[in-house]
Each structure stands twice: as C-alpha cells, then as structure tokens.
Design a protein around this motif. Sequence first.
Motif, PDB file in Angstrom:
ATOM      1  N   LEU A  16       0.823  -1.202   0.000  1.00  0.00           N
ATOM      2  CA  LEU A  16       0.000   0.000   0.000  1.00  0.00           C
ATOM      3  C   LEU A  16       0.860   1.256   0.000  1.00  0.00           C
ATOM      4  O   LEU A  16       1.932   1.285   0.593  1.00  0.00           O
ATOM      5  CB  LEU A  16      -0.909   0.028   1.232  1.00  0.00           C
ATOM      6  N   GLU A  17       0.373   2.279  -0.663  1.00  0.00           N
ATOM      7  CA  GLU A  17       1.031   3.588  -0.617  1.00  0.00           C
ATOM      8  C   GLU A  17       0.388   4.396   0.500  1.00  0.00           C
ATOM      9  O   GLU A  17      -0.236   5.418   0.281  1.00  0.00           O
ATOM     10  CB  GLU A  17       0.883   4.303  -1.970  1.00  0.00           C
ATOM     11  N   ASP A  18       0.519   3.906   1.699  1.00  0.00           N
ATOM     12  CA  ASP A  18      -0.122   4.503   2.859  1.00  0.00           C
ATOM     13  C   ASP A  18       0.941   5.165   3.723  1.00  0.00           C
ATOM     14  O   ASP A  18       1.958   4.556   4.041  1.00  0.00           O
ATOM     15  CB  ASP A  18      -0.853   3.419   3.649  1.00  0.00           C
ATOM     16  N   THR A  19       0.702   6.400   4.119  1.00  0.00           N
ATOM     17  CA  THR A  19       1.645   7.115   4.977  1.00  0.00           C
ATOM     18  C   THR A  19       1.117   7.258   6.397  1.00  0.00           C
ATOM     19  O   THR A  19       1.694   7.985   7.192  1.00  0.00           O
ATOM     20  CB  THR A  19       1.949   8.505   4.399  1.00  0.00           C
ATOM     21  N   SER A  20       0.061   6.555   6.709  1.00  0.00           N
ATOM     22  CA  SER A  20      -0.515   6.623   8.049  1.00  0.00           C
ATOM     23  C   SER A  20       0.358   5.844   9.028  1.00  0.00           C
ATOM     24  O   SER A  20       0.897   4.780   8.704  1.00  0.00           O
ATOM     25  CB  SER A  20      -1.928   6.039   8.034  1.00  0.00           C
ATOM     26  N   SER A  21       0.468   6.358  10.226  1.00  0.00           N
ATOM     27  CA  SER A  21       1.293   5.678  11.221  1.00  0.00           C
ATOM     28  C   SER A  21       0.503   4.642  12.023  1.00  0.00           C
ATOM     29  O   SER A  21       1.105   3.852  12.747  1.00  0.00           O
ATOM     30  CB  SER A  21       1.918   6.697  12.170  1.00  0.00           C
ATOM     31  N   LEU A  22      -0.808   4.602  11.891  1.00  0.00           N
ATOM     32  CA  LEU A  22      -1.614   3.664  12.678  1.00  0.00           C
ATOM     33  C   LEU A  22      -1.341   2.197  12.323  1.00  0.00           C
ATOM     34  O   LEU A  22      -1.078   1.396  13.227  1.00  0.00           O
ATOM     35  CB  LEU A  22      -3.103   3.992  12.544  1.00  0.00           C
ATOM     36  N   PRO A  23      -1.384   1.795  11.043  1.00  0.00           N
ATOM     37  CA  PRO A  23      -1.139   0.370  10.764  1.00  0.00           C
ATOM     38  C   PRO A  23       0.258  -0.097  11.179  1.00  0.00           C
ATOM     39  O   PRO A  23       0.408  -1.179  11.738  1.00  0.00           O
ATOM     40  CB  PRO A  23      -1.305   0.254   9.242  1.00  0.00           C
ATOM     41  N   VAL A  24       1.258   0.720  10.942  1.00  0.00           N
ATOM     42  CA  VAL A  24       2.616   0.319  11.297  1.00  0.00           C
ATOM     43  C   VAL A  24       2.794   0.313  12.820  1.00  0.00           C
ATOM     44  O   VAL A  24       3.504  -0.531  13.360  1.00  0.00           O
ATOM     45  CB  VAL A  24       3.654   1.205  10.583  1.00  0.00           C
ATOM     46  N   SER A  25       2.114   1.201  13.524  1.00  0.00           N
ATOM     47  CA  SER A  25       2.179   1.189  14.986  1.00  0.00           C
ATOM     48  C   SER A  25       1.521  -0.065  15.550  1.00  0.00           C
ATOM     49  O   SER A  25       2.025  -0.670  16.500  1.00  0.00           O
ATOM     50  CB  SER A  25       1.503   2.428  15.566  1.00  0.00           C
ATOM     51  N   LEU A  26       0.403  -0.458  14.972  1.00  0.00           N
ATOM     52  CA  LEU A  26      -0.265  -1.681  15.418  1.00  0.00           C
ATOM     53  C   LEU A  26       0.606  -2.907  15.155  1.00  0.00           C
ATOM     54  O   LEU A  26       0.641  -3.836  15.975  1.00  0.00           O
ATOM     55  CB  LEU A  26      -1.620  -1.823  14.748  1.00  0.00           C
ATOM     56  N   LEU A  27       1.300  -2.916  14.030  1.00  0.00           N
ATOM     57  CA  LEU A  27       2.226  -4.017  13.760  1.00  0.00           C
ATOM     58  C   LEU A  27       3.391  -4.032  14.750  1.00  0.00           C
ATOM     59  O   LEU A  27       3.813  -5.091  15.210  1.00  0.00           O
ATOM     60  CB  LEU A  27       2.757  -3.917  12.328  1.00  0.00           C
ATOM     61  N   GLY A  28       3.915  -2.859  15.085  1.00  0.00           N
ATOM     62  CA  GLY A  28       5.006  -2.775  16.054  1.00  0.00           C
ATOM     63  C   GLY A  28       4.576  -3.218  17.445  1.00  0.00           C
ATOM     64  O   GLY A  28       5.298  -3.943  18.130  1.00  0.00           O
ATOM     65  N   ILE A  29       3.376  -2.802  17.856  1.00  0.00           N
ATOM     66  CA  ILE A  29       2.847  -3.207  19.165  1.00  0.00           C
ATOM     67  C   ILE A  29       2.607  -4.710  19.189  1.00  0.00           C
ATOM     68  O   ILE A  29       2.918  -5.386  20.177  1.00  0.00           O
ATOM     69  CB  ILE A  29       1.569  -2.416  19.486  1.00  0.00           C
ATOM     70  N   PRO A  61       8.812  10.107   6.258  1.00  0.00           N
ATOM     71  CA  PRO A  61      10.007  10.952   6.251  1.00  0.00           C
ATOM     72  C   PRO A  61      10.855  10.763   7.511  1.00  0.00           C
ATOM     73  O   PRO A  61      10.404  10.220   8.518  1.00  0.00           O
ATOM     74  CB  PRO A  61       9.454  12.373   6.183  1.00  0.00           C
ATOM     75  N   THR A  62      12.068  11.238   7.450  1.00  0.00           N
ATOM     76  CA  THR A  62      12.997  11.094   8.570  1.00  0.00           C
ATOM     77  C   THR A  62      12.454  11.730   9.840  1.00  0.00           C
ATOM     78  O   THR A  62      12.627  11.182  10.935  1.00  0.00           O
ATOM     79  CB  THR A  62      14.353  11.731   8.207  1.00  0.00           C
ATOM     80  N   GLY A  63      11.784  12.865   9.704  1.00  0.00           N
ATOM     81  CA  GLY A  63      11.193  13.509  10.875  1.00  0.00           C
ATOM     82  C   GLY A  63      10.153  12.637  11.558  1.00  0.00           C
ATOM     83  O   GLY A  63      10.033  12.635  12.783  1.00  0.00           O
ATOM     84  N   MET A  64       9.414  11.878  10.770  1.00  0.00           N
ATOM     85  CA  MET A  64       8.412  10.980  11.346  1.00  0.00           C
ATOM     86  C   MET A  64       9.072   9.802  12.064  1.00  0.00           C
ATOM     87  O   MET A  64       8.597   9.369  13.112  1.00  0.00           O
ATOM     88  CB  MET A  64       7.486  10.482  10.238  1.00  0.00           C
TER      89      MET A  64
END
Length: 109
Positions: A5-18, A74-77
């Motif tokens: 996916l071309e998704d820039t949302s942090s929610l899915p990746v945060s859920l995967l990390g958790i 991005p790096t800031g994120m």
Amino acid sequence: MWLGLEDTSSLPVSLLGISGALLTILRPSFALLIHKPWVWPVLGATGGALATVLTTVLMFFKNAWHAHPFPDYPTGMLLAMLERLPWWALAGGLLGLALRLWRSPIQDD
C-alpha cells in the motif's frame, strides 16, 4: 499487504510494532519469571520500548523497500516515533504494574 500500500498513516505500522512487541514479551520462556512481582512492570516497560523500536524499524524497512524520491515515512516521522520511546515504556510499565496488582492484589510472593 501493508508493504504494497502507498499509505503514509502511522496507525497500521504502529499496530504491527505493538503486536510484534507483545508477541516477543509473551514468549513461553518468560513464564518461569512471571511469579516474581517485579517482572510484570519490567516486561511492560520493555514491551513499550520495543514497540517504538519495532515500529521505527518497520517504517524504515518500508522506506527502503519502496525507495521513492519522497519516502512514505520521512525522517522527521521516524525520529518523532523514537521520541515516543520513554512515554511508551512508561505506559507499558504502568500497564504491567496494573496487571500485576489486578492479578494478585497486595500479596507477598
């Protein structure tokens, strides 16, 4: 599916990390230590810290996988996610303490 996916949302990746952190700290090898009262908050804090690190690693991996001129994260994120490490560790430690107190309120082990 998440990488495609071309998704820039942090929610899915945060859920995967958790989820990855939870699977790591709930390993059967930690079952031997679970009866000690200090282990619950320590595992919670470790899980919270690990969740931020895993989330950042997944974000970096997606950036490296796609290799766009403008990265999805991005790096800031990435740095902002790492700045959350102390707060997520504190939240995990408090959750571990709450679970310990709920499991066996004020008992000597």
